[in-house]
Design an enzyme around this catalytic site. Structure first.
Site, mmCIF file in Angstrom:
data_model
loop_
_atom_site.group_PDB
_atom_site.id
_atom_site.type_symbol
_atom_site.label_atom_id
_atom_site.label_comp_id
_atom_site.label_asym_id
_atom_site.label_seq_id
_atom_site.Cartn_x
_atom_site.Cartn_y
_atom_site.Cartn_z
ATOM 1 C CG HIS A 262 -1.599 1.156 1.420
ATOM 2 N ND1 HIS A 262 -2.337 1.521 -0.007
ATOM 3 C CD2 HIS A 262 -1.488 2.602 2.199
ATOM 4 C CE1 HIS A 262 -2.628 2.487 1.322
ATOM 5 N NE2 HIS A 262 -1.816 3.093 1.875
ATOM 6 C CG ASP A 374 -4.679 3.765 5.126
ATOM 7 O OD1 ASP A 374 -5.477 3.112 6.198
ATOM 8 O OD2 ASP A 374 -4.136 4.132 4.564
ATOM 9 C CG HIS A 578 -6.305 6.988 1.569
ATOM 10 N ND1 HIS A 578 -6.253 6.142 0.259
ATOM 11 C CD2 HIS A 578 -5.585 6.882 2.543
ATOM 12 C CE1 HIS A 578 -5.070 5.044 0.916
ATOM 13 N NE2 HIS A 578 -4.593 6.123 2.527
#
Length: 1007
Positions: A262, A374, A578
């Site tokens: 990620h 996430d 995000h």
């Protein structure tokens, strides 16, 4: 038999740490090291390798914050090492506990070929296996001196988050630059002992299997000569073979391992550094794929793939080959792993349009899953968007971070506001950075909430956030866990294969209806107001640019700016990542975001003005261009005409007791001598909006120091104390008699509010300008309403979601700060109130019952304006901000929808030859057109996207203002929907039937 379990386990820990692990590299020689420090931003590879290097020694300090240093390491493999495996060990000064959050490097060979990334968990580079001895070694390391922003001091303010404030002192100490012999047998012994020791620790203390492992480990440790680990490692592995070969029980939980890194597209590092993080990770993972035939790696975020393609063509070539082999897998089908609460309807759709199209264009691969491990909660409109993009599944694990309530499922169907259901999985391993440890695997099994009904889960495996990915140690652990008694089984598979198996395994999972609210990180709806305003305004400018450019292209032959719009959309989508849009990145990121939004606005304004000028033609007729989806001042939606005269003028009068009264014949507003709205009377309904004794438009200031995660969190205790800002420096009426201006000073800040009652309009506008210089404070704008409502509506993508105004349950109480787009709406039967905004998202709604004779209910909407967290940006939101809100009494949900669009889309006026008819119209106000554009494939078809916005069924007719040769219902990518019947059409009139909140895309072929 005496219980010696603790003795053996302690022995295992010490022998592993002090004898076996150090023996993996039994011999080493130093490399010769030279360095060149790039003077500014990163340079191309060829320039870095050709630079003038100077000598440097291990122990030297290097790396000004955000700087780049190129290291050249050279050496010769000793002849005595012939036949052995040799690796270079390159330690730039790593802290082993923080991969991805500090210095990193990318290794190149002398010809410029990238080898792999360097980070604390990946410090080795293979030189030869086996070597002949005498080989000359030369490697280059492009080393990034990224500072540690979130370190051992926690959430401490730091100037390191921007190159302009970070200083120039070196951050790192060069630790090790050696050639070393790699003993693969010892390395495998380490993995055997790790896996068995970790599994043993997770088994019940009285389980026979635990003692089988204990005895085998004891015998293995007896077999190791601590003075000759390498010479006895093979012998030590023999007692372990039997317990490692014992198969898992048939009922064992099944885990799909997915190689993963990620990578936050920006967070505690700027965008330009993420470009390099992705290249480092991709280089490492393609190298690992070459070494590990069972390993599968996934990477999401089409933007990150595009960065590799555009900036690291050598890495891209390796990635493309691995994709063709089916082992380096595009995931998610989105441009970035965006926030899903705040992006508007079209922007959320375009995340999938641009993401899926990239993977289709580059690889011919269609993603079935949305991959958002996430993201900070999920809006209730998302299932429909996922389905409309042609996808079936969703993966996230972030809801496991919720502080109050434990989500009841790991595998379920998620139902959105229109009834669409998406098969959804939350990995019970509760991390997107799984390392395949025994503790993680055992936690996944114990934690899995669907036991007895399902038996599959997924484990995203690899270091993430700052990248790095899967290590060879993780792959080795997974190999031992493939079929091991006492453990879940572990198999490397693609997300597609996992979801197919999980769905077949659990054909009737439970259903969760409505938003997936994260009970954490609520302040991300407010932090970094400039970034949020830039996003909102860019979204609406894109709508305007597409609408007018398409209209002008059809009507006048105006050149439709395909490439420019594509590029600008991708810029806006990138900044919805995000940690950017939520305001949780370092100062550098938000400084660049504000500049990017300014460039976007300038370019889009140019497109809009050019298209409108082409449509208007020459002449002196005054025209208002209405880009809203509803008529405005007598001008139809999507058209231009001379606006109708305004309604009754607003009259200004003195208020008894001080202050002013504004009256336009529809509403009468009372503003007291403090500049507060104490009355807003709906004349037609005979209804007061403001409760007795209350004041609306009230600024309230709270202390705001959450327990951690400063930019992310606001904790419920912030409401325990607060200050109503009632003191006014001045309260004056405007010369036009339609507004009152109020100036207030507080702390080190100043707020100016202008309350306006426009002629002929049923809304009171509140324009707020704040020169903000507070720290660790939270500023709210309160609108107490004389309404009894147990729920309210908040706009989300393609509709609205209802939330309770009470706190009956822990779930209700935890939702004390929530998201809306353009409006919130509260109503009693027959009468309601809307609060609309032009750029804010966070809000809270509370209710109290008044005492005394009245005993009515006060329901208060509070808009969140500004925060002042000091981490990760110590200067968050300092400066001047402008907000616009409006209070709309007597509003139904349709009025809320209409007024929300109105306040976000400016009136654009120019003169021309005459009115401009809309390109497309719709005959039902409840059907809202969100996009009118030309088809992305350049074929000239007109694409119209719309949805039912009021929450009821609708039969509507769309009428095209051009000759239509055909019409088709499509997905978001403008492809005809399989099995969708052709819409009912009579020439350019297309009749559609929509269920509540249903979105639809029509592609209209021009004759």
């Amino acid at each position: 038999m005496h219980d010696d379990r603790g003795l053996v386990e302690a022995r295992l820990r010490r022998v592993l740490d002090e004898r076996v692990r150090p023996a993996v590299y039994p011999a080493s020689v130093p490399l010769e090291v030279a360095v060149w420090h790039a003077p500014g931003e990163p340079v191309p590879v060829a320039e870095g390798m050709a630079a003038g290097y100077g000598p440097v020694a291990v122990g030297a300090r290097w790396g000004a914050p955000w700087g780049t240093s190129w290291f050249r390491v050279t050496g010769t493999v000793p002849e005595a090492w012939a036949g052995r495996t040799v690796e270079a060990l390159l330690d730039l000064g790593f802290d082993d506990s923080m991969p991805g959050f500090q210095c990193e490097g990318l290794v190149y060979r002398s010809d410029g070929t990238p080898v792999k990334g360097l980070n604390p968990a990946n410090q080795w580079v293979r030189v030869g296996a086996p070597v002949e001895g005498g080989e000359r070694v030369r490697l280059y390391v492009e080393a990034a001196a990224n500072p540690v922003i979130l370190g051992r001091r926690g959430f401490a303010p730091t100037p390191l988050g921007d190159r302009d404030t970070a200083g120039g002192d070196p951050l790192y100490t060069l630790a090790r630059m050696d050639l070393a012999v790699f003993d693969e047998t010892v390395w495998h012994l380490v993995r055997d002992l790790e896996v068995l020791g970790e599994l043993m620790a997770e088994l019940p203390a009285d389980a026979p299997r635990r003692y089988d492992i204990l005895r085998a480990v004891d015998r293995a440790l007896d077999a190791v000569d601590l003075q000759d680990v390498g010479g006895t490692a093979a012998r030590a592995r023999e007692p372990l073979a039997g317990v490692l070969a014992a198969p898992a029980v048939p009922s064992a939980h099944r885990i799909t391992a997915v190689g993963h890194a990620h990578i936050d597209s920006a967070w505690l590092w700027p965008l330009r550094e993420t470009v390099r993080k992705v290249a480092r990770t991709a280089a490492s993972m393609t190298a690992l794929l070459d070494d590990e035939p069972d390993f599968v790696f996934v990477m999401s975020q089409a933007q990150q793939w595009a960065w590799v393609r555009d900036h690291r063509p050598e890495v891209w070539a390796r990635v493309k080959k691995a994709v063709a082999d089916g082992r380096f897998v595009p995931a998610g089908g989105m441009w970035v792993e965006s926030d899903t609460n705040m992006p508007g309807s079209e922007a959320m759709a375009r995340q999938f349009v641009h993401g899926k199209r990239f993977f289709l264009d580059e690889f011919g691969i269609e993603n079935d899953e949305a991959w958002l491990p996430d993201t900070f909660g999920f809006a209730a409109g998302l299932p429909q968007i996922i389905a409309a993009a042609g996808s079936k599944y969703l993966l996230t694990q972030k809801i496991s971070w919720s502080q109050t309530n434990s989500f009841p499922h790991h595998t379920f169907r998620w139902e959105g506001i229109d009834g669409t259901r998406i098969f959804t999985h939350f990995p019970p391993v509760d991390t997107y950075n799984c390392a395949m440890t025994g503790r993680e695997i055992a936690h996944a099994v114990r934690n899995f909430k669907d036991k007895g009904r399902a038996r599959h889960s997924l484990a995203p495996t690899g270091f993430g956030d700052g990248g790095g990915g899967t290590t060879r140690e993780m792959v080795a652990r997974a190999a031992r866990l493939r079929d091991l008694e006492g453990s879940a089984t572990v198999t490397w598979q693609t997300p597609k294969r996992f979801f197919e198996q999980a769905a077949a395994d659990y054909p009737e999972p439970p259903v969760w209806v409505g938003e997936l609210y994260l009970e954490l990180h609520r302040a991300t709806l407010t932090s970094q107001a400039g970034t949020k305003q830039g996003n909102r305004r860019s979204e609406h400018l894109l709508r305007e640019a597409e609408l007018w450019a398409a209209t002008a292209a059809v009507r006048t032959g105006f050149p439709y700016p395909y490439e420019e719009l594509d590029r600008l959309w991708k810029t806006v989508l990138l900044h919805q990542f995000h940690d950017i849009l939520p305001g949780s990145s370092i100062a550098w990121v938000h400084r660049e975001a504000r500049a990017a939004y300014a460039r976007v606005a300038e370019e889009l304004t140019g497109v809009i003005e050019a298209a409108q000028r082409a449509l208007a033609g020459d002449g002196g007729t005054p025209l208002l261009f209405n880009s809203a989806p509803h008529a405005r001042a007598g001008v139809p939606a999507g058209g231009a005409a001379t606006p109708a005269p305004a309604g009754n003028a607003t009259l200004l009068g003195a208020r008894e007791g001080g202050g002013f009264v504004l009256d336009n014949g529809l509403l009468r507003a009372g503003i007291d001598d403090r500049g507060l709205l104490v009355s807003l009377y709906d004349i037609e309904a005979g209804r007061e909006t403001v409760p007795p004794g209350a004041a609306a438009g009230l600024l309230q200031l709270h202390p705001d120091l959450p327990n951690k995660w400063d930019a992310w969190d606001v904790d419920a205790f912030y409401r325990n104390t607060g200050t109503d800002l009632t003191g006014a420096d001045s309260v004056t009426a405007a010369e036009d008699g339609a507004s009152v201006r109020v100036v207030r000073s507080f702390g080190s800040s100043r707020a100016t509010q202008v309350l306006t009652l426009a002629p002929g309009e049923r809304r009171l506008e509140v324009a707020t300008e704040v020169d903000w210089h507070e720290t660790e404070k939270f500023l709210k704008l309160a609108f107490p309403l004389d309404l009894h409502a147990d729920r309210y509506a908040a706009e989300t993508q393609f509709g609205h979601v209802h939330r309770p105004t009470h706190t009956n349950t822990s779930w209700d109480a935890a939702r004390f700060e929530a998201c809306n787009h353009r409006f919130v709406h509260l109503a009693e039967p027959g009468w309601g109130v809307a609060v609309v905004n032009d750029s804010t998202y966070g809000h809270d709604v509370t209710r109290t019952v008044r005492t005394g004779v009245d005993a009515g209910t006060t329901t208060t909407v509070r808009v969140s304006l500004l925060r002042a967290p000091r981490f990760p940006d110590p200067e968050t939101d300092q400066g001047t901000h402008r907000f616009r809100h409006a209070l709309v009494p007597g509003a139904g949900i349709g009025d809320a929808v209409r007024e929300g669009w109105r306040i976000n889309l400016p009136e654009r006026r120019l003169t021309g030859a005459g009115e401009v008819a809309p390109l497309v119209t719709v005959d039902r106000e409840s059907v809202v057109i969100t996009a009118v554009k030309l088809a992305d494939d350049g074929g000239g078809d007109v694409v119209v996207r719309f949805h039912e916005a009021h929450g009821g069924r609708a039969r509507a007719t769309l009428t095209a203002g051009f000759e239509v040769a055909g019409a088709a219902v499509t997905d978001l990518l403008e492809r005809p929907l399989d099995g969708a019947p052709a819409p009912e059409r009579d020439g350019g009139r297309i009749t559609v039937r929509l269920r509540p909140f249903q979105l639809m895309t029509l592609r209209l072929k021009r004759a």
